[in-house]
Scaffold this motif. Structure first.
Motif, PDB file in Angstrom:
ATOM      1  N   GLY A 145      35.177  27.356  10.210  1.00 22.37           N
ATOM      2  CA  GLY A 145      36.624  27.322  10.409  1.00 22.37           C
ATOM      3  C   GLY A 145      37.346  27.659   9.117  1.00 22.37           C
ATOM      4  N   SER A 146      38.246  26.788   8.700  1.00 23.55           N
ATOM      5  CA  SER A 146      39.009  27.022   7.472  1.00 23.55           C
ATOM      6  C   SER A 146      38.305  26.467   6.227  1.00 23.55           C
ATOM      7  CB  SER A 146      40.398  26.396   7.598  1.00 23.55           C
ATOM      8  OG  SER A 146      40.280  24.985   7.745  1.00 23.55           O
ATOM      9  N   ILE A 147      37.096  25.920   6.405  1.00 19.01           N
ATOM     10  CA  ILE A 147      36.355  25.348   5.276  1.00 19.01           C
ATOM     11  C   ILE A 147      35.558  26.453   4.590  1.00 19.01           C
ATOM     12  CG2 ILE A 147      34.610  23.674   4.574  1.00 19.01           C
ATOM     13  CD1 ILE A 147      35.288  22.119   7.179  1.00 19.01           C
ATOM     14  N   PRO A 148      35.868  26.740   3.329  1.00 12.79           N
ATOM     15  CA  PRO A 148      35.137  27.790   2.616  1.00 12.79           C
ATOM     16  C   PRO A 148      33.682  27.391   2.359  1.00 12.79           C
ATOM     17  CG  PRO A 148      37.205  27.257   1.502  1.00 12.79           C
ATOM     18  CD  PRO A 148      36.974  26.205   2.534  1.00 12.79           C
ATOM     19  N   PRO A 149      32.811  28.377   2.146  1.00 12.81           N
ATOM     20  CA  PRO A 149      31.419  28.083   1.806  1.00 12.81           C
ATOM     21  C   PRO A 149      31.335  27.215   0.544  1.00 12.81           C
ATOM     22  CG  PRO A 149      31.723  30.432   2.182  1.00 12.81           C
ATOM     23  CD  PRO A 149      33.080  29.813   2.170  1.00 12.81           C
ATOM     24  N   ASN A 150      30.312  26.378   0.466  1.00 13.85           N
ATOM     25  CA  ASN A 150      30.019  25.533  -0.699  1.00 13.85           C
ATOM     26  C   ASN A 150      31.146  24.558  -1.043  1.00 13.85           C
ATOM     27  OD1 ASN A 150      27.399  26.662  -1.226  1.00 13.85           O
ATOM     28  ND2 ASN A 150      28.504  28.503  -1.844  1.00 13.85           N
ATOM     29  N   SER A 151      31.828  24.073  -0.021  1.00 13.27           N
ATOM     30  CA  SER A 151      32.942  23.146  -0.243  1.00 13.27           C
ATOM     31  C   SER A 151      32.477  21.703  -0.314  1.00 13.27           C
ATOM     32  CB  SER A 151      33.967  23.265   0.885  1.00 13.27           C
ATOM     33  OG  SER A 151      34.650  24.486   0.819  1.00 13.27           O
ATOM     34  N   VAL A 152      33.084  20.954  -1.224  1.00 12.74           N
ATOM     35  CA  VAL A 152      32.972  19.504  -1.225  1.00 12.74           C
ATOM     36  C   VAL A 152      33.958  19.011  -0.173  1.00 12.74           C
ATOM     37  CG1 VAL A 152      33.449  17.404  -2.549  1.00 12.74           C
ATOM     38  CG2 VAL A 152      32.269  19.334  -3.644  1.00 12.74           C
ATOM     39  N   LEU A 153      33.496  18.105   0.688  1.00 11.91           N
ATOM     40  CA  LEU A 153      34.329  17.584   1.773  1.00 11.91           C
ATOM     41  C   LEU A 153      34.684  16.134   1.485  1.00 11.91           C
ATOM     42  CD1 LEU A 153      32.162  18.928   4.721  1.00 11.91           C
ATOM     43  CD2 LEU A 153      34.048  20.089   3.557  1.00 11.91           C
ATOM     44  N   ILE A 154      35.953  15.800   1.655  1.00 15.62           N
ATOM     45  CA  ILE A 154      36.429  14.436   1.454  1.00 15.62           C
ATOM     46  C   ILE A 154      36.889  13.914   2.817  1.00 15.62           C
ATOM     47  CG2 ILE A 154      38.022  12.937   0.190  1.00 15.62           C
ATOM     48  CD1 ILE A 154      36.240  14.652  -1.665  1.00 15.62           C
ATOM     49  N   PHE A 155      36.305  12.817   3.245  1.00 16.99           N
ATOM     50  CA  PHE A 155      36.702  12.225   4.519  1.00 16.99           C
ATOM     51  C   PHE A 155      37.202  10.810   4.292  1.00 16.99           C
ATOM     52  CE2 PHE A 155      33.871  15.488   6.168  1.00 16.99           C
ATOM     53  CZ  PHE A 155      34.545  15.917   7.291  1.00 16.99           C
ATOM     54  N   ASP A 156      38.432  10.545   4.728  1.00 15.17           N
ATOM     55  CA  ASP A 156      38.935   9.177   4.844  1.00 15.17           C
ATOM     56  C   ASP A 156      38.540   8.748   6.241  1.00 15.17           C
ATOM     57  OD1 ASP A 156      40.378   8.588   2.366  1.00 15.17           O
ATOM     58  OD2 ASP A 156      41.561  10.337   2.938  1.00 15.17           O
ATOM     59  N   VAL A 157      37.741   7.689   6.335  1.00 11.09           N
ATOM     60  CA  VAL A 157      37.198   7.278   7.630  1.00 11.09           C
ATOM     61  C   VAL A 157      37.514   5.819   7.921  1.00 11.09           C
ATOM     62  CG1 VAL A 157      35.316   8.954   7.593  1.00 11.09           C
ATOM     63  CG2 VAL A 157      34.941   6.688   6.631  1.00 11.09           C
ATOM     64  N   GLU A 158      37.637   5.531   9.205  1.00 14.98           N
ATOM     65  CA  GLU A 158      37.748   4.161   9.690  1.00 14.98           C
ATOM     66  C   GLU A 158      36.841   4.058  10.914  1.00 14.98           C
ATOM     67  OE1 GLU A 158      40.983   0.919  11.426  1.00 14.98           O
ATOM     68  OE2 GLU A 158      41.693   2.841  10.624  1.00 14.98           O
ATOM     69  N   LEU A 159      35.820   3.210  10.813  1.00 17.14           N
ATOM     70  CA  LEU A 159      34.888   3.020  11.923  1.00 17.14           C
ATOM     71  C   LEU A 159      35.530   2.050  12.905  1.00 17.14           C
ATOM     72  CD1 LEU A 159      32.180   3.501  13.285  1.00 17.14           C
ATOM     73  CD2 LEU A 159      31.221   1.688  11.853  1.00 17.14           C
ATOM     74  N   LEU A 160      36.027   2.597  14.009  1.00 12.13           N
ATOM     75  CA  LEU A 160      36.719   1.790  15.007  1.00 12.13           C
ATOM     76  C   LEU A 160      35.752   0.974  15.849  1.00 12.13           C
ATOM     77  CD1 LEU A 160      39.294   4.511  16.136  1.00 12.13           C
ATOM     78  CD2 LEU A 160      39.670   2.638  14.499  1.00 12.13           C
ATOM     79  N   GLU A 161      34.610   1.598  16.201  1.00 12.54           N
ATOM     80  CA  GLU A 161      33.681   0.896  17.093  1.00 12.54           C
ATOM     81  C   GLU A 161      32.320   1.574  17.081  1.00 12.54           C
ATOM     82  OE1 GLU A 161      33.706  -0.473  21.810  1.00 12.54           O
ATOM     83  OE2 GLU A 161      35.092   1.080  21.130  1.00 12.54           O
ATOM     84  N   VAL A 162      31.274   0.756  17.150  1.00 16.48           N
ATOM     85  CA  VAL A 162      29.925   1.249  17.419  1.00 16.48           C
ATOM     86  C   VAL A 162      29.733   1.074  18.921  1.00 16.48           C
ATOM     87  CG1 VAL A 162      27.461   0.971  16.984  1.00 16.48           C
ATOM     88  CG2 VAL A 162      29.112   0.553  15.139  1.00 16.48           C
ATOM     89  N   LEU A 163      29.524   2.169  19.619  1.00 12.67           N
ATOM     90  CA  LEU A 163      29.467   2.139  21.093  1.00 12.67           C
ATOM     91  C   LEU A 163      28.088   1.789  21.606  1.00 12.67           C
ATOM     92  CD1 LEU A 163      31.578   5.371  21.571  1.00 12.67           C
ATOM     93  CD2 LEU A 163      32.371   3.025  21.794  1.00 12.67           C
TER      94      LEU A 163
END
Length: 142
Positions: free
Chosen positions: A124-142
């Protein structure tokens, strides 16, 4: 002769500008710039646990429900979702290794080097060799 020299100089400058920074340095620069302290796994995943959550933690093949925002180190948002359900076996390695560190209700940040993300692939819009930063919140383990 001058035109050829200038053209070569311009091409060299363009190549140097497109050289990517070492992912480890890029992550460290991001942490320093944002006054963040992260832990690092043996595989090279950096993570920050802001809220650990409860004792219910997913396994690498668990179904989870999560809220997240994905950005590049320059702040560009490439994806976000308020209520995303997925099996961890179907996501990038950085998520598989990172999400198991959180309990339900946990919040934090995953800083994923290309080796645990999309590598040298453009997605998609993510260039090759990119560092990815994710802000995450685990809502539930199903």
């Amino acid at each position: 002769m001058n035109r050829i020299f200038l053209l070569c100089l311009a091409l060299i400058s363009l190549q140097l500008a497109s050289c990517s920074k070492d992912p480890e340095d890029e992550i460290q620069d991001y942490l320093d710039k944002n006054n963040l302290v992260a832990q690092k796994t043996d595989e090279g995943l950096y993570y920050i646990i802001e809220i650990p959550g409860n004792d219910t933690k997913p396994k690498v093949n668990s179904d989870i429900r999560v809220k997240y925002e994905g950005t590049l180190t320059n702040g560009t948002v490439f994806d976000e979702n308020e209520d995303f359900e997925v099996n961890l076996s179907n996501v990038i390695a950085g998520w598989r290794r990172g999400m198991v560190l959180f309990g339900e209700g946990g919040k934090g940040k995953l800083l994923i080097p290309p080796s645990l993300g999309y590598g040298d692939q453009q997605v998609g819009s993510i260039p090759p060799n990119s560092v990815l930063i994710f802000d995450v919140e685990l809502l539930e383990v199903l």
